[in-house]
Design a protein around this motif. Structure first.
Motif, PDB file in Angstrom:
ATOM      1  N   GLY A 179       0.837  -1.197   0.000  1.00 19.71           N
ATOM      2  CA  GLY A 179       0.000   0.000   0.000  1.00 19.71           C
ATOM      3  C   GLY A 179       0.868   1.242   0.000  1.00 19.71           C
ATOM      4  N   THR A 183      -0.739   4.769   4.622  1.00 19.86           N
ATOM      5  CA  THR A 183      -2.043   4.096   4.646  1.00 19.86           C
ATOM      6  C   THR A 183      -2.272   3.281   5.922  1.00 19.86           C
ATOM      7  OG1 THR A 183      -1.046   2.313   3.338  1.00 19.86           O
ATOM      8  CG2 THR A 183      -2.325   3.961   2.140  1.00 19.86           C
ATOM      9  N   PRO A 321      -5.619   3.260  -0.583  1.00 12.40           N
ATOM     10  CA  PRO A 321      -5.351   4.668  -0.263  1.00 12.40           C
ATOM     11  C   PRO A 321      -6.619   5.352   0.239  1.00 12.40           C
ATOM     12  CG  PRO A 321      -5.504   4.366  -2.631  1.00 12.40           C
ATOM     13  CD  PRO A 321      -5.542   2.994  -2.026  1.00 12.40           C
ATOM     14  N   LEU A 322      -6.437   6.429   0.968  1.00 15.30           N
ATOM     15  CA  LEU A 322      -7.578   7.127   1.562  1.00 15.30           C
ATOM     16  C   LEU A 322      -8.515   7.689   0.496  1.00 15.30           C
ATOM     17  CD1 LEU A 322      -8.926   8.017   4.179  1.00 15.30           C
ATOM     18  CD2 LEU A 322      -7.471  10.053   4.174  1.00 15.30           C
ATOM     19  N   ASN A 368      -2.276  10.197   2.416  1.00 11.46           N
ATOM     20  CA  ASN A 368      -3.189   9.248   3.054  1.00 11.46           C
ATOM     21  C   ASN A 368      -3.530   9.624   4.496  1.00 11.46           C
ATOM     22  OD1 ASN A 368      -3.675   7.186   0.897  1.00 11.46           O
ATOM     23  ND2 ASN A 368      -1.432   7.235   0.891  1.00 11.46           N
TER      24      ASN A 368
END
Length: 464
Positions: A179, A183, A321-322, A368
């Motif tokens: 990631g 994250t 990811p956000l 993130n």
């Protein structure tokens, strides 16, 4: 390797040769690794050079007696449990020895089983002490929301991460967590450890890219005294420190190829060899690894060993990811605002204004969750009223996905047409920010779900 089968290292300190010999034979027979010293001065030197679990020390000795040894040993970070013994014992002497740090006191002459019994009690006491420390760390981590069960995320993507992590936690399987930076890959690893049968054993995390290449081997595998200049005592490496527990190797793709070979051997054989030692040590460590890089691309480019990749990638957990889980942003905001209003002593702040939340929802979040946390810490510091406003956010977030409205409407004279253009643009932005989630987009736009569907149809707005 079972923790019960690891030899305990004990130092016997006594000026009588017969006593040293008798205790060496007795304790070796009980499974201890025994070394001896003739007085307190020699014992202090040994404590500086080697790692001992226990010290069995006489009180009456030449040069430096037992009580003087206890005082001198305070300056050495030895970590050993000290048990005193004396033929001239008294309650006062025993109390003084224990006041200075001794765990227990044995009066000579003693029966052999007395010594063994006191050592077994000391072992149990040390086990409970370590367990207590680990539990305190675990509680502290949970309070910081860094445990797996306490990770925040109600989105489908994060629920899938949690479900997979829960499944693999109970097995000794090696896991590769991938990631983008920020994250929460380490939080996933810590959560897997917390949910595993190793929860009462160490969880040690190391960023492979932060350790200088020339120190990597000694950091990972430890070294013995004299292995190189400056190695004035034995030192455990990260693998031995994590024995029976979990070692989290963050940014695993940063490891040089030379160490990748040795790591592969450790994974295959479950043993290490400290730098400068001819002896190998058995270890029982669960490996969790993480990287923000495309590790399969690293393999293709020859920068990462293919056999090590397959060994690590038994289970892959990809943390999204956000920007792909914007529905988690409101709950994350709520948590971080509460966290910082408490830690920064700002009880007057009630939370985010709706306008500020909207700005956060449409931001791309290249950093993130870590970026979101930093943004909200800054906002709590700068906010003067009861609510965090858009102007309390960084400039790059205040302008997220927004063009200058005046420039946008140049040449438009009709209010009806201008309104239509603004609405269409806002709907497109909301759908893009929510990855096409119409329900979430309706919340951002503050209109009903049926109304949004109607406008999407009228404006012929397609998905993001």
């Amino acid at each position: 390797m079972d923790a019960e089968n690891i030899l305990k290292h004990i130092l016997v300190v006594d000026d009588e040769e017969n006593m040293r010999h008798m205790l060496s034979v007795l304790l070796t027979g009980e499974g201890y690794l025994v070394e001896t010293a003739v007085d307190g001065m020699e014992a202090v030197r040994l404590l500086k050079d080697k790692i001992f679990d226990f010290v069995l020390c006489d009180i009456r000795m030449p040069k430096m007696d037992g009580l003087a040894f206890l005082k001198a040993a305070e300056s050495v970070e030895h970590g050993a449990t000290v048990i005193m013994m004396s033929a001239f014992g008294s309650v006062d002497t025993a109390l003084e020895a224990m006041k200075q740090g001794a765990y227990d006191f044995i009066s000579k002459p003693f029966k052999t089983d007395e010594v063994v019994l006191v050592l077994k009690k000391a072992e149990e006491r040390e086990r409970l002490r370590r367990e207590n420390i680990r539990l305190k760390r675990k509680i502290a981590e949970l309070e910081k929301k860094s445990g797996f069960g306490a990770m925040i995320g109600k989105s489908k993507a994060m629920q899938e991460v949690f479900t997979l992590a829960e499944k693999v936690a109970e097995h000794p399987t090696t896991v590769l967590i991938t990631g983008e930076s920020g994250t929460g890959k380490e939080l996933v690893a810590a959560g897997i450890h917390t949910k595993s049968g190793r929860v009462d054993e160490p969880f040690i995390a190391v960023n492979c890219g932060s350790v200088p290449e020339n120190l990597l081997e000694s950091e990972f595998f430890g070294y013995v005294r004299g292995a190189f200049t400056g190695a004035d005592r034995d030192k455990k490496g990260l693998f031995e420190e994590a024995d029976q527990g979990t070692l989290f190797l963050d940014e695993i793709a940063e490891l040089p190829l030379s160490l990748q070979v040795k790591l592969l051997r450790v994974l295959q054989e479950q043993e290490i060899r400290p730098v400068g030692s001819a002896q190998r040590k058995k270890i029982d460590v669960r490996i969790l690894a993480a990287t923000a890089r495309d590790i399969s691309e690293e393999v293709q480019q020859g920068r990462f060993r293919e056999d090590l990749f397959y060994r690590l990638n038994v289970i892959n957990i990809q943390v999204p990811p956000l920007r792909n889980r914007s529905e988690d942003i409101p709950v994350l905001c709520d948590y971080f605002v509460k966290k910082f209003t408490k830690s920064l002593n700002r009880p007057d702040i009630e939370g985010l204004s709706h306008a500020a939340l909207q700005q956060l929802l449409v931001h791309a979040w290249p950093g993130n969750v870590r970026e979101l946390e930093n943004v909200l810490e800054r906002a709590v510091i700068l906010t003067e009223g009861p609510h965090i406003l858009p102007e309390n956010l960084p400039e790059n977030i205040q302008g997220s996905r927004a063009d200058n409205v005046v420039d946008f409407l140049v040449g438009i004279s009709s209010i009806k047409e201008g309104r239509r253009m603004v609405e269409e643009r806002l709907i497109r932005q909301a759908l893009e920010a929510t990855q096409g989630n119409k329900s979430q987009a309706a919340q951002i736009l503050e209109i009903s779900y049926p109304s949004l569907l109607s406008k999407i149809k009228d404006y012929r707005v397609s998905g993001p």
